[in-house]
Design a protein around this motif. Structure first.
Motif, short mmCIF file in Angstrom:
data_model
loop_
_atom_site.label_atom_id
_atom_site.label_comp_id
_atom_site.label_asym_id
_atom_site.label_seq_id
_atom_site.Cartn_x
_atom_site.Cartn_y
_atom_site.Cartn_z
N SER A 2 4.37 2.11 -6.54
CA SER A 2 4.50 2.44 -5.12
C SER A 2 5.76 1.82 -4.53
O SER A 2 6.25 0.80 -5.01
CB SER A 2 3.26 1.89 -4.39
OG SER A 2 3.43 1.99 -3.01
N SER A 3 6.26 2.43 -3.47
CA SER A 3 7.40 1.84 -2.77
C SER A 3 6.91 0.80 -1.75
O SER A 3 7.72 0.12 -1.13
CB SER A 3 8.20 2.94 -2.07
OG SER A 3 7.39 3.57 -1.09
N GLN A 4 5.59 0.70 -1.58
CA GLN A 4 5.04 -0.28 -0.66
C GLN A 4 5.16 -1.68 -1.27
O GLN A 4 5.06 -1.84 -2.48
CB GLN A 4 3.56 0.03 -0.37
CG GLN A 4 3.35 1.37 0.29
CD GLN A 4 1.90 1.81 0.19
OE1 GLN A 4 1.39 2.00 -0.89
NE2 GLN A 4 1.27 1.96 1.34
N ARG A 40 1.26 -5.98 4.96
CA ARG A 40 2.53 -5.35 4.57
C ARG A 40 2.28 -4.11 3.72
O ARG A 40 2.93 -3.09 3.91
CB ARG A 40 3.41 -6.34 3.80
CG ARG A 40 4.14 -7.32 4.68
CD ARG A 40 5.23 -8.07 3.94
NE ARG A 40 4.75 -8.77 2.76
CZ ARG A 40 4.33 -10.02 2.73
NH1 ARG A 40 4.32 -10.74 3.83
NH2 ARG A 40 3.93 -10.57 1.60
N TYR A 41 1.35 -4.20 2.80
CA TYR A 41 1.08 -3.08 1.88
C TYR A 41 0.49 -1.88 2.63
O TYR A 41 0.92 -0.75 2.44
CB TYR A 41 0.12 -3.55 0.78
CG TYR A 41 -0.22 -2.46 -0.20
CD1 TYR A 41 0.68 -2.06 -1.19
CD2 TYR A 41 -1.45 -1.81 -0.14
CE1 TYR A 41 0.37 -1.05 -2.08
CE2 TYR A 41 -1.77 -0.80 -1.03
CZ TYR A 41 -0.86 -0.42 -2.00
OH TYR A 41 -1.18 0.58 -2.88
N ASN A 42 -0.51 -2.14 3.47
CA ASN A 42 -1.19 -1.06 4.19
C ASN A 42 -0.43 -0.58 5.42
O ASN A 42 -0.67 0.52 5.90
CB ASN A 42 -2.59 -1.50 4.62
CG ASN A 42 -3.54 -1.62 3.45
OD1 ASN A 42 -3.48 -0.84 2.51
ND2 ASN A 42 -4.41 -2.61 3.51
N GLY A 43 0.43 -1.42 5.95
CA GLY A 43 1.13 -1.07 7.18
C GLY A 43 0.29 -1.32 8.43
O GLY A 43 0.70 -0.97 9.53
#
Length: 160
Positions: A2-4, A40-43
C-alpha cells in the motif's frame, strides 16, 4: 504494498518484556504509537494523545489532589475511575479498528471485542490485539514476524 504509511510490527513477547522492564512506561508508549500509526494508515481515528491523555489525567489528577491538598476529601480519589472508564472506551475502539483492518484485507476478524468486559478475557483479548496488529503490519510489508510467545499459546495466536 500500500502507499499508506504502515505501522511497525511489535511482537507480543517484546511488548511484554519491555513493558515489565520499564515498569509499564513502554506499554504507555506502545499504546500511544499504535494509535498514531493507525490514524496515519486509516486517515482518521484518535491520536495517541487523545487516547491516553484523558486516562493519565483522569487517574493522576484526582489522586494528586487528594494526597497533596488537605481540603480535598478522601472520596475525591474515586474520580480516578473516570480515567479507567476512558481506557476501556479506547480499547473498545482499538479492537474494532484491528478487526476492521482484517476484514478490509479479506481476512477473518481476530478479536472478540466483547471479551473486553469479561474479567480474565479482557487480558486475553488485549494480548491478542498486540499479536494480531503486529502480524497485520508484517503481512502488509511482506514480512514474517516470529512471535514465539504468542505462537506457543494457541488461544493467543489462533485465528481459525
Amino acid at each position: 504494498m500500500s502507499s499508506q504509511p504502515l505501522g511497525q510490527p511489535r511482537p507480543l513477547w517484546r511488548v511484554i518484556l519491555l513493558s515489565v522492564a520499564t515498569l509499564m512506561l513502554y506499554y504507555g508508549w506502545y499504546k500511544w504509537i499504535i494509535q498514531e500509526e493507525l490514524r496515519r494508515y486509516n486517515g482518521y481515528g484518535w491520536s495517541g494523545t487523545r487516547s491516553l491523555a484523558p486516562f493519565v489525567l483522569g487517574v493522576t489528577v484526582p489522586q494528586a489532589l487528594r494526597i497533596f491538598d488537605p481540603d480535598v476529601p478522601g472520596w475525591f480519589g474515586w474520580f480516578s475511575l473516570l480515567g479507567v472508564v476512558w481506557i476501556y472506551i479506547v480499547q473498545f475502539k482499538l479492537y474494532k479498528t484491528v478487526n476492521e483492518l482484517y476484514r478490509q484485507a479479506g481476512m477473518k476478524e481476530p478479536l472478540v471485542v466483547w471479551w473486553l468486559f469479561v474479567p480474565g478475557l479482557n487480558l486475553i483479548v488485549g494480548l491478542r490485539q498486540i499479536h494480531f496488529l503486529s502480524q497485520f503490519w508484517a503481512k502488509k510489508q511482506g514480512m514474517t514476524v516470529n512471535d514465539a510467545l504468542a505462537e506457543s499459546v494457541p488461544f493467543l495466536s489462533a485465528n481459525a
